[in-house]
Motif scaffolding. Structure first.
Motif, PDB file in Angstrom:
ATOM      1  N   VAL A   1       0.963  -1.149  -0.123  1.00 14.24           N
ATOM      2  CA  VAL A   1      -0.088   0.100  -0.041  1.00 14.24           C
ATOM      3  C   VAL A   1       0.942   1.244  -0.095  1.00 14.24           C
ATOM      4  CG1 VAL A   1      -1.728   1.171   1.244  1.00 14.24           C
ATOM      5  CG2 VAL A   1      -1.590  -1.440   1.223  1.00 14.24           C
ATOM      6  N   TYR A   2       0.898   2.026  -1.006  1.00 14.65           N
ATOM      7  CA  TYR A   2       1.667   3.322  -1.087  1.00 14.65           C
ATOM      8  C   TYR A   2       0.604   4.280  -1.388  1.00 14.65           C
ATOM      9  CZ  TYR A   2       5.680   0.350  -2.353  1.00 14.65           C
ATOM     10  OH  TYR A   2       7.050  -0.479  -2.115  1.00 14.65           O
ATOM     11  N   TRP A   3       0.634   5.198  -0.590  1.00 18.26           N
ATOM     12  CA  TRP A   3      -0.319   6.494  -0.623  1.00 18.26           C
ATOM     13  C   TRP A   3      -1.692   6.244  -0.801  1.00 18.26           C
ATOM     14  CZ3 TRP A   3       1.021  10.873   1.235  1.00 18.26           C
ATOM     15  CH2 TRP A   3       2.288  11.271   1.524  1.00 18.26           C
ATOM     16  N   TYR A   4      -2.021   5.089  -0.189  1.00 19.52           N
ATOM     17  CA  TYR A   4      -3.554   4.566  -0.006  1.00 19.52           C
ATOM     18  C   TYR A   4      -3.990   3.990  -1.527  1.00 19.52           C
ATOM     19  CZ  TYR A   4      -3.123   8.016   3.492  1.00 19.52           C
ATOM     20  OH  TYR A   4      -2.529   8.796   4.541  1.00 19.52           O
ATOM     21  N   THR A   5      -2.955   3.440  -2.344  1.00 15.77           N
ATOM     22  CA  THR A   5      -3.444   2.818  -3.540  1.00 15.77           C
ATOM     23  C   THR A   5      -2.207   1.818  -3.877  1.00 15.77           C
ATOM     24  OG1 THR A   5      -3.848   3.144  -5.879  1.00 15.77           O
ATOM     25  CG2 THR A   5      -2.218   4.365  -5.102  1.00 15.77           C
ATOM     26  N   MET A   6      -2.333   1.117  -4.888  1.00 13.97           N
ATOM     27  CA  MET A   6      -1.278   0.069  -5.485  1.00 13.97           C
ATOM     28  C   MET A   6      -0.188   0.561  -5.918  1.00 13.97           C
ATOM     29  SD  MET A   6      -2.527  -0.943  -9.413  1.00 13.97           S
ATOM     30  CE  MET A   6      -4.208  -0.854  -9.091  1.00 13.97           C
ATOM     31  N   SER A   7       1.070  -0.076  -5.817  1.00 16.28           N
ATOM     32  CA  SER A   7       2.299   0.381  -6.033  1.00 16.28           C
ATOM     33  C   SER A   7       2.212   0.938  -7.573  1.00 16.28           C
ATOM     34  CB  SER A   7       3.187  -0.652  -6.107  1.00 16.28           C
ATOM     35  OG  SER A   7       3.245  -1.627  -6.628  1.00 16.28           O
ATOM     36  N   GLY A   8       3.457   1.849  -7.790  1.00 14.39           N
ATOM     37  CA  GLY A   8       3.531   2.199  -9.223  1.00 14.39           C
ATOM     38  C   GLY A   8       3.766   1.183 -10.085  1.00 14.39           C
ATOM     39  N   HIS A   9       4.744   0.102  -9.731  1.00 20.63           N
ATOM     40  CA  HIS A   9       4.914  -1.087 -10.489  1.00 20.63           C
ATOM     41  C   HIS A   9       3.720  -1.671 -10.982  1.00 20.63           C
ATOM     42  CE1 HIS A   9       8.989  -0.577  -8.923  1.00 20.63           C
ATOM     43  NE2 HIS A   9       9.482  -1.184  -9.896  1.00 20.63           N
ATOM     44  N   MET A  10       2.842  -2.066  -9.991  1.00 20.91           N
ATOM     45  CA  MET A  10       1.345  -2.533 -10.200  1.00 20.91           C
ATOM     46  C   MET A  10       0.700  -1.745 -11.217  1.00 20.91           C
ATOM     47  SD  MET A  10      -0.168  -5.433  -9.574  1.00 20.91           S
ATOM     48  CE  MET A  10       0.831  -6.252  -8.343  1.00 20.91           C
ATOM     49  N   LYS A  11       0.411  -0.555 -10.867  1.00 17.08           N
ATOM     50  CA  LYS A  11      -0.062   0.285 -11.746  1.00 17.08           C
ATOM     51  C   LYS A  11       0.217   0.500 -13.183  1.00 17.08           C
ATOM     52  CE  LYS A  11      -3.359   3.724 -12.444  1.00 17.08           C
ATOM     53  NZ  LYS A  11      -3.481   3.542 -13.673  1.00 17.08           N
ATOM     54  N   VAL A  12       1.738   0.368 -13.207  1.00 17.57           N
ATOM     55  CA  VAL A  12       2.009   0.490 -14.862  1.00 17.57           C
ATOM     56  C   VAL A  12       1.791  -0.960 -15.542  1.00 17.57           C
ATOM     57  CG1 VAL A  12       4.394   0.201 -16.120  1.00 17.57           C
ATOM     58  CG2 VAL A  12       4.170   1.949 -14.340  1.00 17.57           C
ATOM     59  N   PHE A  13       1.846  -2.002 -14.735  1.00 20.64           N
ATOM     60  CA  PHE A  13       1.179  -3.220 -15.235  1.00 20.64           C
ATOM     61  C   PHE A  13      -0.111  -3.363 -15.782  1.00 20.64           C
ATOM     62  CE2 PHE A  13      -0.289  -7.611 -15.082  1.00 20.64           C
ATOM     63  CZ  PHE A  13       0.714  -8.234 -15.714  1.00 20.64           C
ATOM     64  N   PHE A  14      -0.971  -2.743 -14.991  1.00 21.72           N
ATOM     65  CA  PHE A  14      -2.527  -2.457 -15.039  1.00 21.72           C
ATOM     66  C   PHE A  14      -2.652  -1.592 -16.369  1.00 21.72           C
ATOM     67  CE2 PHE A  14      -3.430  -4.885 -11.426  1.00 21.72           C
ATOM     68  CZ  PHE A  14      -4.808  -5.463 -11.599  1.00 21.72           C
ATOM     69  N   ASP A  15      -1.953  -0.516 -16.228  1.00 24.45           N
ATOM     70  CA  ASP A  15      -2.045   0.406 -17.491  1.00 24.45           C
ATOM     71  C   ASP A  15      -1.750  -0.393 -18.782  1.00 24.45           C
ATOM     72  OD1 ASP A  15      -3.076   2.307 -15.724  1.00 24.45           O
ATOM     73  OD2 ASP A  15      -1.002   3.445 -15.930  1.00 24.45           O
ATOM     74  N   ARG A  16      -0.767  -1.214 -18.661  1.00 23.93           N
ATOM     75  CA  ARG A  16      -0.357  -1.879 -20.056  1.00 23.93           C
ATOM     76  C   ARG A  16      -1.407  -2.827 -20.410  1.00 23.93           C
ATOM     77  NH1 ARG A  16       4.968  -1.637 -21.639  1.00 23.93           N
ATOM     78  NH2 ARG A  16       4.081  -2.867 -23.437  1.00 23.93           N
ATOM     79  N   ILE A  17      -2.070  -3.342 -19.668  1.00 21.90           N
ATOM     80  CA  ILE A  17      -3.216  -4.248 -20.049  1.00 21.90           C
ATOM     81  C   ILE A  17      -4.104  -3.523 -21.354  1.00 21.90           C
ATOM     82  CG2 ILE A  17      -5.303  -5.432 -19.436  1.00 21.90           C
ATOM     83  CD1 ILE A  17      -3.965  -6.082 -16.643  1.00 21.90           C
ATOM     84  N   SER A  18      -3.895  -2.200 -21.192  1.00 13.92           N
ATOM     85  CA  SER A  18      -4.645  -1.439 -22.206  1.00 13.92           C
ATOM     86  C   SER A  18      -3.915  -2.061 -23.552  1.00 13.92           C
ATOM     87  CB  SER A  18      -4.490   0.070 -22.232  1.00 13.92           C
ATOM     88  OG  SER A  18      -5.080   0.367 -21.116  1.00 13.92           O
ATOM     89  N   ASP A  19      -2.811  -2.322 -23.731  1.00 11.57           N
ATOM     90  CA  ASP A  19      -2.349  -2.876 -25.138  1.00 11.57           C
ATOM     91  C   ASP A  19      -3.116  -4.041 -25.627  1.00 11.57           C
ATOM     92  OD1 ASP A  19      -0.310  -0.964 -24.594  1.00 11.57           O
ATOM     93  OD2 ASP A  19       1.428  -2.562 -24.608  1.00 11.57           O
ATOM     94  N   LEU A  20      -3.687  -4.845 -24.586  1.00  7.28           N
ATOM     95  CA  LEU A  20      -4.312  -6.010 -24.893  1.00  7.28           C
ATOM     96  C   LEU A  20      -5.769  -5.493 -25.311  1.00  7.28           C
ATOM     97  CD1 LEU A  20      -3.435  -8.310 -22.098  1.00  7.28           C
ATOM     98  CD2 LEU A  20      -2.177  -8.036 -24.088  1.00  7.28           C
ATOM     99  N   ILE A  21      -6.316  -4.553 -25.072  1.00 10.77           N
ATOM    100  CA  ILE A  21      -7.556  -4.104 -25.433  1.00 10.77           C
ATOM    101  C   ILE A  21      -7.473  -3.260 -26.740  1.00 10.77           C
ATOM    102  CG2 ILE A  21      -9.440  -2.466 -24.602  1.00 10.77           C
ATOM    103  CD1 ILE A  21      -8.657  -3.303 -21.846  1.00 10.77           C
TER     104      ILE A  21
END
Length: 170
Positions: free
Chosen positions: A74-94
């Protein structure tokens, strides 16, 4: 195939998140991938990062695992930056790897949050729940865990063991 993968998204490869997932991986016989060890660029509308580690990594995950557990501090009340970048990249799959993205449908997702106390803010799991819904994945649930003085408290071990037995075992 009913293989489970834990994806660790922490800025400290051997920190509290790793302490928790090492215990969990051993108990559940799960594989682990550490995002810190991967070269995954931020989402880019021009796809200038097409040759980084994301597509080979997600292809391997989709091909070999039915259940994906995202483990994040938990970093600043949310997921870590590494995790957020991974989730953002799921956009490549869309947008450009749609056939690959469709293969996430029907797979299972869960989330583990980690910090140094039992004080997770309400709503922390929302990005995981809604991402699973959007992608057609089955959201199995989530747990919050913590480490005290570099050790996993017995209460947390019970939470993890119950989660494995009741949510991840088939």
């Amino acid at each position: 195939m009913n293989k489970t993968l834990i994806i660790q998204g922490s800025a400290r490869p051997k920190g509290d998140t790793n302490t928790i997932i090492s215990y969990m991986a051993l108990k559940g016989n799960f594989d682990v991938i550490d995002l810190y060890s991967k070269n995954i660029g931020h989402y880019d509308y021009e796809y200038n990062n097409a040759n980084d580690d994301f597509i080979p990594l997600i292809t391997n995950i989709i091909k070999n695992y039915d259940t994906i557990i995202f483990a994040t501090p938990v970093y600043w009340y949310t997921m870590s930056g590494h995790m957020k970048v991974f989730f953002d990249r799921i956009s490549d799959l869309i947008r450009i790897h749609k056939d690959l993205g469709r293969k996430l449908r029907g797979k299972n997702m869960a989330m583990i949050s980690i910090n140094n106390s039992n004080d997770l803010v309400r709503g922390f799991n929302m990005p995981f729940v809604e991402s699973a819904n959007y992608l057609g994945m089955n959201y199995l649930g989530d747990i919050h865990t913590w480490v005290e003085n570099n050790n996993i408290p017995n209460k947390v071990k019970t939470i993890i063991n119950d989660f494995i037995e009741n949510k991840l075992s088939t």
